[in-house]
Design a protein around this motif. Sequence first.
Motif, PDB file in Angstrom:
ATOM      1  N   ARG A 170       0.531  -3.279  -9.859  1.00 30.57           N
ATOM      2  CA  ARG A 170      -0.389  -2.222  -9.424  1.00 30.57           C
ATOM      3  C   ARG A 170      -1.368  -1.841 -10.533  1.00 30.57           C
ATOM      4  O   ARG A 170      -1.148  -2.150 -11.711  1.00 30.57           O
ATOM      5  CB  ARG A 170       0.397  -0.979  -9.012  1.00 30.57           C
ATOM      6  CG  ARG A 170       1.129  -0.315 -10.152  1.00 30.57           C
ATOM      7  CD  ARG A 170       2.049   0.790  -9.651  1.00 30.57           C
ATOM      8  NE  ARG A 170       2.633   1.547 -10.758  1.00 30.57           N
ATOM      9  CZ  ARG A 170       3.706   1.191 -11.457  1.00 30.57           C
ATOM     10  NH1 ARG A 170       4.328   0.051 -11.183  1.00 30.57           N
ATOM     11  NH2 ARG A 170       4.154   1.943 -12.434  1.00 30.57           N
TER      12      ARG A 170
ATOM     13  N   PHE B 124      -2.962   1.492  -6.879  1.00 30.62           N
ATOM     14  CA  PHE B 124      -3.363   0.511  -5.877  1.00 30.62           C
ATOM     15  C   PHE B 124      -2.532  -0.766  -6.075  1.00 30.62           C
ATOM     16  O   PHE B 124      -2.426  -1.278  -7.189  1.00 30.62           O
ATOM     17  CB  PHE B 124      -4.857   0.196  -6.006  1.00 30.62           C
ATOM     18  CG  PHE B 124      -5.321  -0.796  -4.977  1.00 30.62           C
ATOM     19  CD1 PHE B 124      -5.380  -0.450  -3.632  1.00 30.62           C
ATOM     20  CD2 PHE B 124      -5.688  -2.089  -5.346  1.00 30.62           C
ATOM     21  CE1 PHE B 124      -5.784  -1.372  -2.672  1.00 30.62           C
ATOM     22  CE2 PHE B 124      -6.085  -3.020  -4.381  1.00 30.62           C
ATOM     23  CZ  PHE B 124      -6.137  -2.656  -3.047  1.00 30.62           C
ATOM     24  N   TYR B 125      -1.945  -1.233  -4.986  1.00 32.36           N
ATOM     25  CA  TYR B 125      -1.102  -2.441  -5.023  1.00 32.36           C
ATOM     26  C   TYR B 125      -1.870  -3.572  -4.345  1.00 32.36           C
ATOM     27  O   TYR B 125      -1.896  -3.653  -3.105  1.00 32.36           O
ATOM     28  CB  TYR B 125       0.220  -2.182  -4.303  1.00 32.36           C
ATOM     29  CG  TYR B 125       1.042  -1.091  -4.934  1.00 32.36           C
ATOM     30  CD1 TYR B 125       2.067  -1.387  -5.817  1.00 32.36           C
ATOM     31  CD2 TYR B 125       0.781   0.250  -4.651  1.00 32.36           C
ATOM     32  CE1 TYR B 125       2.812  -0.380  -6.409  1.00 32.36           C
ATOM     33  CE2 TYR B 125       1.524   1.266  -5.240  1.00 32.36           C
ATOM     34  CZ  TYR B 125       2.535   0.940  -6.118  1.00 32.36           C
ATOM     35  OH  TYR B 125       3.267   1.940  -6.696  1.00 32.36           O
ATOM     36  N   PRO B 126      -2.526  -4.447  -5.123  1.00 32.09           N
ATOM     37  CA  PRO B 126      -3.405  -5.457  -4.526  1.00 32.09           C
ATOM     38  C   PRO B 126      -2.692  -6.392  -3.558  1.00 32.09           C
ATOM     39  O   PRO B 126      -3.230  -6.762  -2.522  1.00 32.09           O
ATOM     40  CB  PRO B 126      -3.946  -6.228  -5.737  1.00 32.09           C
ATOM     41  CG  PRO B 126      -3.360  -5.621  -6.940  1.00 32.09           C
ATOM     42  CD  PRO B 126      -2.469  -4.513  -6.571  1.00 32.09           C
ATOM     43  N   GLU B 127      -1.437  -6.728  -3.886  1.00 31.30           N
ATOM     44  CA  GLU B 127      -0.719  -7.680  -3.045  1.00 31.30           C
ATOM     45  C   GLU B 127      -0.496  -7.142  -1.632  1.00 31.30           C
ATOM     46  O   GLU B 127      -0.499  -7.867  -0.661  1.00 31.30           O
ATOM     47  CB  GLU B 127       0.628  -7.997  -3.698  1.00 31.30           C
ATOM     48  CG  GLU B 127       1.143  -9.368  -3.358  1.00 31.30           C
ATOM     49  CD  GLU B 127       2.379  -9.706  -4.190  1.00 31.30           C
ATOM     50  OE1 GLU B 127       3.313 -10.230  -3.609  1.00 31.30           O
ATOM     51  OE2 GLU B 127       2.382  -9.414  -5.407  1.00 31.30           O
TER      52      GLU B 127
ATOM     53  N   GLN C 264      -2.324  -4.443  -0.516  1.00 27.40           N
ATOM     54  CA  GLN C 264      -3.530  -3.707  -0.098  1.00 27.40           C
ATOM     55  C   GLN C 264      -3.164  -2.281   0.313  1.00 27.40           C
ATOM     56  O   GLN C 264      -3.629  -1.754   1.324  1.00 27.40           O
ATOM     57  CB  GLN C 264      -4.233  -4.437   1.066  1.00 27.40           C
ATOM     58  CG  GLN C 264      -4.869  -5.756   0.648  1.00 27.40           C
ATOM     59  CD  GLN C 264      -6.023  -5.579  -0.343  1.00 27.40           C
ATOM     60  OE1 GLN C 264      -6.988  -4.875  -0.073  1.00 27.40           O
ATOM     61  NE2 GLN C 264      -5.907  -6.183  -1.516  1.00 27.40           N
TER      62      GLN C 264
ATOM     63  N   SER D 178      -2.957  -0.899 -16.111  1.00 23.07           N
ATOM     64  CA  SER D 178      -2.584  -2.034 -15.255  1.00 23.07           C
ATOM     65  C   SER D 178      -1.105  -2.392 -15.430  1.00 23.07           C
ATOM     66  O   SER D 178      -0.599  -2.418 -16.552  1.00 23.07           O
ATOM     67  CB  SER D 178      -3.436  -3.253 -15.612  1.00 23.07           C
ATOM     68  OG  SER D 178      -4.750  -3.034 -15.184  1.00 23.07           O
TER      69      SER D 178
END
Lengths: 112, 666
Positions: free
Chosen positions: B552, B577-580, B582, B548
């Motif tokens: 990302r 994966f970049y949550p902010e 998506q 983490s």
Amino acid sequence: MLVISAIIISLIPAVLVAYPIIRKIASKSPFPEDESSLKADLERRWESALEGLRHAELEMSVGNVSESDYLWLKQVHMTEAALVLKTLEIPDKEKGFLIKQTSLDSGYEEDN
Amino acid sequence: MVELGQIALMLSFMMATYSTVVGFAGGMLNGRDLAASARWGFYSICPLLMLATASLIYAFVTNDFSVKYVAENSNIAMPKIYAWVAFYSGNAGSLLYIAVAFSLMAGITIRILNSKLPYTSPYALGVMSMVLLFFLAVILFLANPLDRHPIALEDGQGMNPLLIHFGMFIHPPFQMLGLISVALPFSIAIGALLAGRGGRDEWVDQGRLWGMVSWLLLTTGLLLGAWWAYTILGWGGYWAWDPVENSALMPWLAMTAFVHSIMVQKRRGMFRMWNMVLIIVAFAMAQMGMFINRGGPVPSVHSFAESTMGWVFLAVMAVTLFISLVIFIFRFDTLKSRSGLDSIISRESAFLAQNMLFLLIAFITLWGTIFPILSEAVDETTMTIGQPFFNKVNGPLMLLLVFLMGIGPVLPWRKAGWGSINRMLRLPLIVSCLVFLLSLISGIREYWVLISFAICSVSLVTVFQELIRGSKSRHSHGESWGRAFFSLIGANRPRYGGYVVHLSIIMLAVGITASSFYDVQKDVVMRPGDSEVLGKYTFKYLEVSEKSYPDRVEEIAKFEVWSGNKNIGYMYPYRAFYPEFQIAATKGAIHSTILEDFYLVPSEFKEDGQAVFRVLVNPLVSWMWAAGPVLILGTLIALSPKNRTQRKRLQLPNVNVDQNPLRISE
């Protein structure tokens, strides 16, 4: 502070554009040689003829062109060089030197 | 600091306006002081734009989210080193980058032009200032990166995560620089036409010099883009005929034609009109590229967000094209060639044929790229043209170009008799037949591959034949082999630099052919502990780990890989994966050798431990990346100036010829 900085950075280009006009620096210097003048054009053609000769000599020396093609190419470029010299108002003595220079210029002829 | 940048932007806009008006006025009125003033005004633009750039970068570094562009393209989590990338990652910032880079390059060009072409340079300066003025107008009135938000935000949206990569430090700057640099030879050519001085080939040396600089930048940008797509984007390929890729390829094709045909004008005084047309077309295509890149309506995976700005670029392209053609027609009579073709079998003819092919490929690419717009305009359905069309149509034409690249440079200028053709092409053609047969015997059955290898061998043998014959000739006159080789190149730099560039093109052609026809691909579903085989490679999926980061989450797969019986170690492809945002991005792991690449990229990690991977074996891709430095070296050799002895030998003595035939008054 911002105002002072703004004045300073505005003054610099203003001075740069005003200076050549106020001091007339360009018109005080002698006229540069015109790139479109007859002499400049002849120089380019002279250079082109010499390059052509050098090229022909190089092709011949590395065995890329046949004897007949080489002689034809040489003749064409020598004629071009001679035409340039004919147009120039220079003494015959210098013309003779320059014609000689055309056949020496390739660097291969010197060795042969 | 941002306000200072705004002031610098406004001042540079004023200076560009001044340089445009006073530059043209200086040229038309023969006012040398006016021209000098315009020039000095232009020189002041670059430092001003650098100040604006510095203020924007400072805003990025200090997380000044009151600046709209900073808030849109960065956040607190972004590493500070990426402030430079963030600077040109958005539409407005990239325009500022283009403006500052162009002002620097154009300043250097003008400085040189002033001494080499003193009567053309005020007009060329006017054209360059006008180009810069357009960019500055767009920045100030449509996309100002220094505009502030009404209220300061606490954090920004962040930069597109796909751009957070070291490749972004070099690929976009070169690409943008390449596109805008086409304006340099264009300005010189149009400046010469405006000055009424195109008819004696005055502009040719400078046009060639800046044309080659532009070509080098465009080529480097294209190669870096392909390398970035292959190594970073993780889809296993390097070229997809995407509109933005095409938009960089089209001006490159036109510029390649130009840098060849300008040589014919220099040597023979021919193709004067043709070269003008070529450089106008090249600039129009560079503008078309910017139109597509700046939110034009053509869908692309990596253009900026759709905006009306693209249409502004298109409108300016149309106006530029129209005005350039009007000037061209107005000066048509002065552009007649000094001589005609002596023979259809000559270097000039080969260059002309090659020029036609370059333009044909450029227009086919243009047609394929803008076809979606045309189809939508005609019957309101968007039809896109994919890779197969471009590969099928452009592929054979490009092979024909490689063939011409092989025979063109060994044909003599003016004319070649059959005797000469026999001497020059006998060996390359014999070798190419042998290569064809050997390839056939070794099991290659794809006829395009057989033809490609045979054609590449013609070009390769002609280059080596030239180098060996030339060195041998010098060696026979007493020079050592090493000295003979280097002095041969030193004495004929444009010629042998060109051959080195051709070598790199052969490497590219071989790499593209092999990787296009003999790539092997497999999609596999694996659990930890599973092994699979592709070609000679055996790969074992060992485990997946999760890491983490503030922006990302990475899922990293660990593979152990064997080539035959030889263990080549571990490979770590991953998916981030970049949550902010998506957004998910994959990064392939590549084991590269001189013969082939083994390429592993994850597609999906499932919750039950299974994962989907795409595995590829791409032959000879490393040849393409190796071609880049060779190409740069060759171009630098070709561009390097003659030494003092060579220059001296070619000079005419000072003679009594009219120095000021146009009777320009002081």
